[in-house]
Design an enzyme around this catalytic site. Structure first.
Site, PDB file in Angstrom:
ATOM      1  N   ARG A  29       0.798  -1.236   0.207  1.00  0.00           N
ATOM      2  CA  ARG A  29       0.049  -0.057   0.053  1.00  0.00           C
ATOM      3  C   ARG A  29       0.682   1.216   0.040  1.00  0.00           C
ATOM      4  O   ARG A  29       0.932   1.917  -1.070  1.00  0.00           O
ATOM      5  CB  ARG A  29      -0.943  -0.065   1.092  1.00  0.00           C
ATOM      6  CG  ARG A  29      -1.958   0.941   1.214  1.00  0.00           C
ATOM      7  CD  ARG A  29      -1.831   2.372   1.670  1.00  0.00           C
ATOM      8  NE  ARG A  29      -1.248   2.193   3.030  1.00  0.00           N
ATOM      9  CZ  ARG A  29      -0.839   3.427   3.494  1.00  0.00           C
ATOM     10  NH1 ARG A  29      -0.546   4.527   2.890  1.00  0.00           N
ATOM     11  NH2 ARG A  29      -0.186   3.435   4.738  1.00  0.00           N
ATOM     12  N   ASP A  30       1.676   1.486   1.185  1.00  0.00           N
ATOM     13  CA  ASP A  30       2.431   2.647   1.279  1.00  0.00           C
ATOM     14  C   ASP A  30       3.408   2.641   0.436  1.00  0.00           C
ATOM     15  O   ASP A  30       4.070   3.971  -0.366  1.00  0.00           O
ATOM     16  CB  ASP A  30       2.935   2.552   2.624  1.00  0.00           C
ATOM     17  CG  ASP A  30       3.132   4.195   3.195  1.00  0.00           C
ATOM     18  OD1 ASP A  30       2.936   5.045   2.326  1.00  0.00           O
ATOM     19  OD2 ASP A  30       3.285   4.368   4.469  1.00  0.00           O
ATOM     20  N   HIS A  36       4.023   3.449  12.806  1.00  0.00           N
ATOM     21  CA  HIS A  36       4.389   3.461  11.352  1.00  0.00           C
ATOM     22  C   HIS A  36       5.486   4.474  11.169  1.00  0.00           C
ATOM     23  O   HIS A  36       5.077   5.827  11.454  1.00  0.00           O
ATOM     24  CB  HIS A  36       2.872   3.912  10.850  1.00  0.00           C
ATOM     25  CG  HIS A  36       2.816   3.959   9.224  1.00  0.00           C
ATOM     26  ND1 HIS A  36       2.187   2.986   8.430  1.00  0.00           N
ATOM     27  CD2 HIS A  36       3.484   4.990   8.364  1.00  0.00           C
ATOM     28  CE1 HIS A  36       2.718   3.431   7.226  1.00  0.00           C
ATOM     29  NE2 HIS A  36       2.997   4.709   7.066  1.00  0.00           N
ATOM     30  N   HIS A  89       8.644   6.595   8.730  1.00  0.00           N
ATOM     31  CA  HIS A  89       9.092   6.772   7.480  1.00  0.00           C
ATOM     32  C   HIS A  89      10.643   6.883   7.765  1.00  0.00           C
ATOM     33  O   HIS A  89      10.972   6.994   8.890  1.00  0.00           O
ATOM     34  CB  HIS A  89       8.580   7.750   6.895  1.00  0.00           C
ATOM     35  CG  HIS A  89       7.212   7.373   6.162  1.00  0.00           C
ATOM     36  ND1 HIS A  89       7.235   7.230   4.803  1.00  0.00           N
ATOM     37  CD2 HIS A  89       6.095   7.227   6.925  1.00  0.00           C
ATOM     38  CE1 HIS A  89       5.968   6.865   4.655  1.00  0.00           C
ATOM     39  NE2 HIS A  89       5.071   6.490   5.900  1.00  0.00           N
ATOM     40  N   CYS A 105       4.740   9.508   1.875  1.00  0.00           N
ATOM     41  CA  CYS A 105       3.841   9.999   1.769  1.00  0.00           C
ATOM     42  C   CYS A 105       3.791  10.876   0.414  1.00  0.00           C
ATOM     43  O   CYS A 105       4.755  11.650   0.265  1.00  0.00           O
ATOM     44  CB  CYS A 105       3.430  11.022   2.777  1.00  0.00           C
ATOM     45  SG  CYS A 105       1.897  11.870   2.582  1.00  0.00           S
ATOM     46  N   ASN A 135       9.618   4.427   3.594  1.00  0.00           N
ATOM     47  CA  ASN A 135       9.304   3.961   5.051  1.00  0.00           C
ATOM     48  C   ASN A 135      10.527   2.985   5.641  1.00  0.00           C
ATOM     49  O   ASN A 135      11.385   2.882   4.935  1.00  0.00           O
ATOM     50  CB  ASN A 135       8.200   2.766   4.927  1.00  0.00           C
ATOM     51  CG  ASN A 135       6.884   3.563   4.422  1.00  0.00           C
ATOM     52  OD1 ASN A 135       7.021   4.239   3.542  1.00  0.00           O
ATOM     53  ND2 ASN A 135       5.730   3.201   5.294  1.00  0.00           N
TER      54      ASN A 135
HETATM   55 ZN   LIG Z   1       3.259   5.728   5.569  1.00  0.00          ZN
END
Ligand SMILES: [Zn+2]
Length: 298
Positions: A15-16, A207, A209, A240, A249
């Site tokens: 996803r990210d 979470h 980064h 992001c 990340n």
């Molecule tokens: Zn993220």
């Protein structure tokens, strides 16, 4: 303070990580990547987002991907949603675990979702109970929880307010996101114990980064503070799309490597994970900066 002897890693790369890649990865290929990660021992994967396909075309196949991967035993699959429409699509697709993201700051939430934090919280208050009613596990993700590029530090009271709303709609685990990688170990030590005191029975994840290079240091600080669930991305892919500067990340393989060295169990086989990482790199064509590859070597 020593951390837990066993931690859980949630892989968010599909996803990210993928959301920042311009070239579309075929759905079957995404499913193969998820399968390889599961074979390495990853048990929780955020596989996509039910964001509007126009915003992030790479993730337009979330429902199709879920159909391909949902049957694997022992693999928990979650999808991110940004809004009510995404929630509807995720529930219609049969997804059983949902990460609902809200920015802790108005500038961050406006950049992500084009509304203030309070407007997002109002939607959660209004429709959030439907999530639990549909038998779906909910994770409340707070973007910019550890700092915002415009507003700076986020007051603890503001985080507590967002968490209270998430918890008011039912049992909701909380994910604290350093969406733009500006946290520091000290910031984590200044934030997490206060939240743990405010919500002693809550379940937490972090979470992180790695934009400014402190991702692993921040993970260590969070582990020392008692966090046991860590979200990371294979090959360190990600970042992001609205962050003011690019960057990935925390890399899953680096996190596993660190925990191995601490004698902390992740349930993930590092060699197989690194093989999966190299394979993912060959697919996405990324040439990221040096990362752990031969952990016992130089
Ligand atoms: Zn993220």
């Amino acid at each position: 303070m020593p951390g837990a002897k066993e931690v859980t890693i949630v892989e968010v790369g599909p996803r990210d990580g993928f959301q920042n890649l311009a070239a579309f990865i075929p759905t079957e290929r995404k499913a193969e990547i998820i399968e390889k990660l599961a074979e390495a021992g990853v048990k929780k994967i955020e596989f996509s987002s039910f964001v509007h396909p126009k915003w992030i075309p790479q993730l337009a196949d979330a429902a199709d991907l879920y159909r391909l991967i949902k049957g694997r035993p022992g693999l928990e699959l979650r999808a991110l949603i940004p809004n009510e429409k995404g929630l509807e699509r995720a529930i219609e697709s049969g997804v059983k675990e949902i990460t609902w993201v809200v920015g802790a700051t108005d500038s961050g939430n406006t950049a992500n979702l084009n509304m203030t934090t309070e407007q997002s919280l109002e939607i959660i208050r209004r429709v959030g109970k439907r999530v639990h009613g549909a038998g779906v596990k909910l994770y409340g993700a707070i973007a910019y929880a550890l700092g915002d590029p415009v507003e700076g530090d986020v007051p603890l009271a503001r985080l507590i307010h967002v968490i209270e709303v998430f918890r008011s709609i039912g049992d909701t685990a909380i994910s604290l996101a350093d969406s733009i990688g500006i946290a520091s170990p000290q910031k984590i030590r200044d934030t997490i114990p206060g939240l743990f005191r405010a919500f002693p029975d809550a379940r937490w994840s972090i979470h992180l980064h790695n934009i400014l290079g402190l991702g692993i240091a921040n993970a260590l600080a969070a582990w020392e503070c008692g966090v046991t669930v860590f979200e990371s991305s294979i090959a360190g892919l990600g970042g992001c799309p609205y962050a003011p500067y690019p960057g990935g990340n925390v890399a899953t393989e680096e996190l596993v490597y660190m925990f191995n060295k601490l004698g902390v169990s992740t349930g993930i086989d590092l060699d197989r994970l690194i093989a999966a990482r190299d394979w993912v790199r060959s697919i996405v064509g990324e040439k990221p900066p040096k990362q752990v590859g031969h952990p016992e070597g130089t």
